[in-house]
Write an enzyme that holds these catalytic residues in place. Structure first.
Site, mmCIF file in Angstrom:
data_model
loop_
_atom_site.group_PDB
_atom_site.id
_atom_site.type_symbol
_atom_site.label_atom_id
_atom_site.label_comp_id
_atom_site.label_asym_id
_atom_site.label_seq_id
_atom_site.Cartn_x
_atom_site.Cartn_y
_atom_site.Cartn_z
ATOM 1 N N HIS A 222 0.873 -1.171 0.000
ATOM 2 C CA HIS A 222 0.000 0.000 0.000
ATOM 3 C C HIS A 222 0.917 1.230 0.000
ATOM 4 C CE1 HIS A 222 -2.021 -3.333 2.116
ATOM 5 N NE2 HIS A 222 -3.151 -2.856 1.629
ATOM 6 N N HIS A 234 -8.582 0.079 8.753
ATOM 7 C CA HIS A 234 -10.006 -0.230 8.696
ATOM 8 C C HIS A 234 -10.743 0.413 9.871
ATOM 9 C CE1 HIS A 234 -8.203 -3.468 6.269
ATOM 10 N NE2 HIS A 234 -9.357 -3.514 5.631
ATOM 11 N N ASP A 306 -7.218 2.264 -1.870
ATOM 12 C CA ASP A 306 -7.737 1.206 -1.010
ATOM 13 C C ASP A 306 -9.221 1.512 -0.780
ATOM 14 O OD1 ASP A 306 -7.827 -1.039 0.598
ATOM 15 O OD2 ASP A 306 -6.141 -0.439 1.858
#
Length: 581
Positions: A222, A234, A306
Site C-alpha cells: 500500500h 479499517h 484502497d
C-alpha cells in the site's frame, strides 16, 4: 500457449513445472496509445459522455443475490452507473466464480459504451483468499519470505494467475510491498514478505514480472508503505513519523523495483506519512500521489485507492468528499466497497465535480485513458467471458496442490527444538492432543493424516482461553502421549494462549507449539521446548490454510523444514534464523 496482449497465458503444465520454466519469458509491450487488435483508448475516450467517464473511475464491490449470483442492485450499479471495474464479493467455488463474472460482463456488454469490466479480487495468498472452495491455498507473503526463493514467489504468482484468469478475473491486489518493520502492526503482519527491504523488494519484483507474464494485472500495495503502523486503517487513521531518509531507504525501494518491473497499477495507503504530507493520508494527498509517485518515482500506470469505506477515510472526510479529493490528488480508480448507495454517491460526486470544474476535463480524461489502456493492453474485450468447466478443471488441480505443499514446506520454520522434542515419530501408535484457539480441528485433521496413532483436538471458544478451558485441555493431555499447541495472534498474543502453553508444558508430556499466524508468539512463552512458525493465517480473513497446516504437520513428523525467519523475534531469535533436523 496463447498470448494476451504480448503477455503469455501460461499453460497448466508450464505453471506446474519448476522454477522459471513456470513463466516462460514473453515480450511485454510498452504502454502505447493504440493497442493490439485495434483497441484504441483515445478513440474510445472521444466517444464517452461525462457520466460514462465518471463511471470508469469507480470500482464497485458486487452484491450477491439469494442464488449466489450478482444481485439486481449490482446490475443497476453496472448498467445505470456505467461502472468500469468491480471487485467481487466471495463466490464460493471456481465454477460459480466464472458464471458470476460472466453475468457481470453480459450486463456491461449490454450497456453503452459496451466496454468490458475489469474484474478484480484480493488474491494475496492465492485465489483461496476470495474463492474459498476448490482453489489452491498458497503461503502468505511472509511464508514466501521465509522460503527465500524468488522462483517459488514467481510460481505462486503464476498459479494464482492461472486460477484467477480461468475464473474471469483480470486484476489482483497483490503483491504486498509493505516492509513490516513494526511487530505491533495489526493489519499487515504475515501479509508482508518480511522486515528487510531487500527481501521484500526482490520478491515483489519477482511476482510483478510473473503476473505480467501470466496475463494478470499486479497491484503492489500500500503506497508509500503500511509496514510501520500501529493502527488498523479499517478502524482508524494511521500515521508514521519517520523521516524522509527512512522512507527512501526502507519503504520506497520495493515500490521502485515494482515500477521498474513494469507494474501496471499501484494501490494507495490510508496512512499519513508525515515526512511527505503531515495533514492528509496518502490516498488523498497530491504530495504523495502526484508529487512522490508520479513525479519522483516516474510511475505512469494506474493508481487505485484502497477501500474508501474504511474508517481511516470515511470517518474523517466522508466518502463523497474523499472520492473527489483522491482523484484530484492523482488517483485514477476509486474502490467503492459499500452498497449501491455508496457507489451512486461516488459516481455522483465525480460528475458534480466535473460539472463545477473542481475536477478538470483534462484531469478526468487522463485517468479514464489509463483505465481504458489497461483494458486494451490485457485484451479484456477479447477474453470477456470465462468457461466455468475450465475454471473447475484448473483451480485446485492436483499439480497445483503439490506445488503449494512444496512452497509450504519451504516456508515452515523450525525456530526451536530443545532436547530433540521434534520430530514426533509418525510410525508410533502414541496418542496426540492438538490444542488451540483458531483452526484447531483443521490442524488436527492434517496431523491425523500423518500420524499413525489417534489424534484428538481441543479448541477454546475464543482466542483468549479461560482458566476452565485451560484446565480442560490439561485434563485431555493426561490421556495423550504428546501435545501440539496451535497459537494464533495478529498482534500481542492473548494471555490465555500463553497460559495454555505453559499449563500443558507442566504436564510433563512432550510439547511443541505451532504459531499459525504471526511468528512472534514464542516471545510470550519462551520456555516452550519446540516451536514452529507457519505464517499461515491473517488477522482479517482467518481463512483455513490447509496447505500450511499440512506442511506444519509433516514437519512435526519429520519432513525437512525449509524456512528461515523473515523477521526478528526481539531478544530471542534473529532475522534469518531457522533450524533443520
Amino acid at each position: 500457449m496463447r498470448t494476451n496482449g504480448g503477455r503469455t497465458l501460461v499453460s497448466i503444465a508450464a505453471i506446474a513445472a519448476l522454477g522459471v520454466a513456470l513463466c516462460p519469458t514473453a515480450s511485454t509491450p510498452a504502454r502505447a496509445r493504440t493497442r493490439p487488435g485495434g483497441c484504441d483508448p483515445g478513440a474510445q475516450l472521444s466517444r464517452m459522455t461525462g457520466a460514462e467517464k465518471a463511471g470508469q473511475l469507480v470500482m464497485a464491490v458486487t452484491e450477491d443475490g439469494s442464488d449466489g449470483m450478482p444481485s439486481e442492485r449490482t446490475r443497476r450499479t453496472i448498467q445505470e452507473l456505467k461502472i468500469g471495474s468491480v471487485i467481487t464479493s466471495e463466490p464460493r467455488t471456481p465454477g460459480l466464480a466464472a458464471r458470476y463474472a460472466d453475468r457481470l460482463q453480459r450486463w456491461a456488454a449490454g450497456t453503452r459504451p459496451h466496454l468490458p469490466l475489469l474484474v478484480s479480487g484480493d488474491f494475496e495468498f492465492g485465489t483461496t483468499h476470495n474463492v474459498r472452495e476448490g482453489t489452491t491455498p498458497l503461503p502468505n507473503a511472509m511464508g514466501l519470505g521465509a522460503a527465500r526463493d524468488p522462483r517459488l514467489a514467481r510460481e505462486a504468482a503464476a498459479v494464482t494467475a492461472a486460477e484467477a484468469r480461468a475464473m474471469g478475473f483480470h486484476w489482483n491486489y497483490a503483491p504486498v510491498a509493505d516492509v513490516n518493520t513494526n511487530p505491533a502492526n495489526p493489519i499487515i503482519g504475515v501479509r508482508s514478505f518480511g522486515e528487510r527491504t531487500g527481501l521484500v523488494g526482490g520478491l515483489v519484483e519477482a511476482q510483478v514480472r510473473a503476473y505480467r507474464r501470466a496475463g494478470m494485472i499486479a497491484t503492489p500495495k500500500h503506497f508509500p508503505g503500511h509496514g510501520d503502523t500501529e493502527t488498523d486503517s479499517h478502524l482508524g487513521l494511521p500515521s508514521v513519523g519517520y523521516d524522509r531518509a527512512t522512507l527512501d531507504r526502507v519503504h520506497l525501494p520495493p515500490f521502485r523495483r515494482a515500477i521498474a518491473a513494469g507494474a501496471d497499477a499501484i494501490m494507495t495507503a490510508h496512512v499519513v506519512v508525515k515526512a511527505i504530507d503531515p495533514d492528509l493520508p496518502a490516498t488523498l494527498s497530491p504530495k504523495v500521489l502526484t508529487g512522490l509517485l508520479r513525479d519522483e518515482l516516474g510511475f505512469d500506470g494506474l493508481i487505485v485507492t484502497d477501500a474508501m469505506d474504511m474508517d481511516a477515510i470515511a470517518k474523517n472526510w466522508g466518502t463523497r468528499e474523499a472520492t473527489v479529493m483522491a482523484v484530484r490528488a492523482g488517483a485514477d480508480v476509486i474502490m467503492s466497497t459499500g452498497d449501491y448507495t455508496a457507489h451512486a454517491e461516488a459516481v455522483g460526486a465525480l460528475r458534480d465535480a466535473m460539472r463545477t470544474g473542481e475536477l478538470s476535463e483534462a484531469r478526468v480524461d487522463a485517468s479514464v485513458r489509463r483505465v481504458l489502456a489497461l483494458k486494451c493492453a490485457y485484451r479484456v474485450a477479447e477474453h470477456r467471458y470465462a468457461d466455468p468447466a475450465r475454471a473447475e478443471r484448473i483451480a485446485g488441480n492436483a499439480a497445483f496442490r503439490r506445488r503449494a505443499l512444496t512452497m509450504g514446506l519451504a516456508a515452515t520454520t523450525l525456530v526451536k527444538n530443545d532436547g530433540g522434542v521434534l520430530p514426533f515419530d509418525p510410525a508410533s501408535p502414541e496418542r496426540t492432543l492438538v490444542a488451540g484457539t483458531v483452526q484447531t480441528g483443521e490442524f488436527a485433521d492434517a496431523v491425523a493424516a500423518v500420524a499413525r496413532g489417534p489424534v484428538e483436538s481441543r479448541q477454546a471458544a475464543t482466542t483468549d482461553p479461560t482458566g476452565a478451558e485451560i484446565a480442560e485441555a490439561v485434563r485431555r493431555a493426561a490421556g495423550a502421549d504428546r501435545v501440539l499447541v496451535a497459537t494464533f495472534s495478529s498482534g500481542p498474543l492473548p494471555a490465555g494462549q500463553a497460559g495454555l502453553v505453559r499449563a500443558l508444558q507442566k504436564t510433563g508430556k512432550p510439547v511443541a507449539a505451532v504459531a499459525i499466524g504471526l511468528p512472534y508468539d514464542i516471545a510470550s512463552y519462551p520456555d516452550v521446548p519446540a516451536y514452529i512458525a507457519t505464517y499461515g493465517t491473517t488477522a482479517r480473513t482467518q481463512r483455513v490454510d490447509r496447505t500450511m497446516h499440512e506442511a506444519a504437520a509433516r514437519v512435526v513428523f519429520g519432513a525437512r523444514p525449509g524456512g528461515r525467519l523473515p523477521v526478528t523475534i526481539k531478544g530471542l531469535y534473529p532475522y534469518g534464523h531457522g533450524l533443520r533436523y
